[in-house]
Design a protein around this motif. Structure first.
Motif, PDB file in Angstrom:
ATOM      1  N   LEU A  89      -3.993  -2.760  -5.252  1.00 41.97           N
ATOM      2  CA  LEU A  89      -3.346  -1.533  -5.256  1.00 41.97           C
ATOM      3  C   LEU A  89      -2.012  -1.512  -5.409  1.00 41.97           C
ATOM      4  O   LEU A  89      -1.472  -2.553  -4.846  1.00 41.97           O
ATOM      5  N   THR A  90      -1.431  -0.822  -6.353  1.00 44.80           N
ATOM      6  CA  THR A  90       0.039  -0.548  -6.441  1.00 44.80           C
ATOM      7  C   THR A  90       0.415   1.056  -5.985  1.00 44.80           C
ATOM      8  O   THR A  90      -0.529   1.698  -6.383  1.00 44.80           O
ATOM      9  N   ARG A 102      -2.429   3.556  -7.652  1.00 43.99           N
ATOM     10  CA  ARG A 102      -3.331   3.081  -8.617  1.00 43.99           C
ATOM     11  C   ARG A 102      -3.979   1.759  -7.994  1.00 43.99           C
ATOM     12  O   ARG A 102      -3.471   0.846  -7.608  1.00 43.99           O
ATOM     13  N   SER A 103      -5.448   1.691  -8.157  1.00 46.76           N
ATOM     14  CA  SER A 103      -6.321   0.683  -7.670  1.00 46.76           C
ATOM     15  C   SER A 103      -7.296   0.428  -8.466  1.00 46.76           C
ATOM     16  O   SER A 103      -7.800   1.301  -9.297  1.00 46.76           O
ATOM     17  N   GLU A 125      -6.832   6.542  -9.763  1.00 43.50           N
ATOM     18  CA  GLU A 125      -5.361   6.873  -9.732  1.00 43.50           C
ATOM     19  C   GLU A 125      -5.393   8.155  -8.927  1.00 43.50           C
ATOM     20  O   GLU A 125      -5.968   9.098  -9.289  1.00 43.50           O
ATOM     21  N   ASP A 126      -4.499   8.073  -7.743  1.00 44.07           N
ATOM     22  CA  ASP A 126      -4.497   9.007  -6.762  1.00 44.07           C
ATOM     23  C   ASP A 126      -3.238   9.791  -6.616  1.00 44.07           C
ATOM     24  O   ASP A 126      -2.278   8.813  -6.719  1.00 44.07           O
ATOM     25  N   VAL A 127      -3.010  10.879  -6.394  1.00 41.67           N
ATOM     26  CA  VAL A 127      -1.884  11.507  -5.895  1.00 41.67           C
ATOM     27  C   VAL A 127      -2.054  11.666  -4.481  1.00 41.67           C
ATOM     28  O   VAL A 127      -2.973  12.674  -4.226  1.00 41.67           O
ATOM     29  N   LEU A 128      -0.996  10.943  -3.577  1.00 39.59           N
ATOM     30  CA  LEU A 128      -1.311  11.426  -1.946  1.00 39.59           C
ATOM     31  C   LEU A 128      -0.329  12.119  -1.754  1.00 39.59           C
ATOM     32  O   LEU A 128       0.908  11.892  -1.939  1.00 39.59           O
TER      33      LEU A 128
ATOM     34  N   ALA C  25      -1.164  -7.750  -6.660  1.00 41.68           N
ATOM     35  CA  ALA C  25      -1.874  -6.492  -7.309  1.00 41.68           C
ATOM     36  C   ALA C  25      -1.149  -6.147  -8.381  1.00 41.68           C
ATOM     37  O   ALA C  25      -1.762  -5.913  -9.360  1.00 41.68           O
ATOM     38  N   TRP C  26       0.297  -6.265  -8.222  1.00 43.23           N
ATOM     39  CA  TRP C  26       0.828  -5.640  -9.447  1.00 43.23           C
ATOM     40  C   TRP C  26       1.000  -6.546 -10.504  1.00 43.23           C
ATOM     41  O   TRP C  26       0.798  -6.294 -11.751  1.00 43.23           O
TER      42      TRP C  26
END
Lengths: 148, 148, 148
Positions: A89-90, A102-103, A125-128, C25-26
């Motif tokens: 996860l970043t 992004r994960s 890719e999520d927008v939280l 992760a990065w």
């Protein structure tokens, strides 16, 4: 972006990282346990779920819920268990307090009596966005490694 | 249960989450490195290890140790390496200061000269109790996706 | 080494754990996205990359960069996507402020149009050194479960 070495204080970004990890673990367990009603509630009402392989993006929490319900029923009927693993996860803060996450996501599929297989390797890719006490997904885009 | 968005302070639950992640990573490495003596010491003396596929639960740290020792010897004799991955961890505090931890666990199996395979996809449910300076497992229940 | 149960304060080790998780992760995303220039910059100038299966260790950031560039080009030419997953991380502080990090690393390989496969199951042992604001890898040793 590199891990900081000197400051002994937990930064906002680091705390966020821990919270989002925990959020995803909980969200994945909901989905794989068939708690699709609760799972769908982790999206905003106008949330969008887009994934490679879908004919078009699914718009709105209720449609996301219906789609998840159907998929869960199909899995039960076919004797299939899915486990969604998110990792690597970043996070990036956006100007409006939203968070871009992004994960990698794997789907492990197991048939009753069968051996586990790697069903999908994807990037999520999520927008939280904050709902005050927690996070909701406003937009999820899942790309598949086999279709890229 | 959702990740909190506003508080800048690390909560007890969040700190616990980080500690248990770290505990599991260490515990899995012990097992897969063949350090079964140390691994067994992460259970309480009256600890119970129950897993789908076992004829019955294994009760008591010494029996857990013996079982792990035998399994480790078998792997060495067969030229097999196992890697246990835990992920998608969720935690719940119990009334008596115990912690209920639910996670996914994969076993990756590799034969010498072979390619890695997904040996097991499981769900691991632990009751963790404090021993003052750390955690011990009082009860572990492992269910297998192929047997559910 | 066990997770501490009583102290409500985040320790330096726990903060480090979170930071190194985020760093990896990065770093993995950089490599798998083909950003090999940035990925190579996470090594010290005299960094060493050693992996089972290599004829000999790769010494120096520029050689590490070249190797990564070639491997990335090969993947593009073959229509192959790799996803590197790191997990089950343990950390030890060294006397000179370096950090020894041991983790499991999986490589998931997907051919365009194909199904994902477990390409490698490995153990990754890094020596991380501070560059003031973050961490750099001074030495990476990757052992493969199939070659051990």
């Amino acid at each position: 972006m590199a891990a900081q070495a000197d400051s002994p204080e937990l930064s906002d970004s680091e705390l966020l990282y821990l919270r989002v990890q925990s959020f995803y673990a909980w969200q994945m367990q909901l989905l794989d346990s068939g708690k699709v009603e609760d799972w769908a509630d982790t999206f905003t009402e106008d949330g969008v779920f887009d994934a490679a392989g879908l004919p078009k993006p699914v718009s709105g929490r209720e449609r996301i819920r219906e789609g998840a319900r159907r998929a869960a029923e199909d899995r039960v009927n076919s004797g299939v268990t899915h486990r969604h693993w998110l990792g690597m996860l970043t996070l990036e803060r956006r100007a409006d307090d939203a968070v871009f996450a992004r994960s990698y996501a794997l789907v492990i599929e197991t048939l009753r009596g069968g051996i586990p297989t790697l069903h999908r390797s994807t990037v999520c890719e999520d927008v939280l966005v904050s709902n005050g006490s927690g996070w909701l997904i406003q937009k999820r885009l899942v790309s598949r490694d086999d279709l890229d």
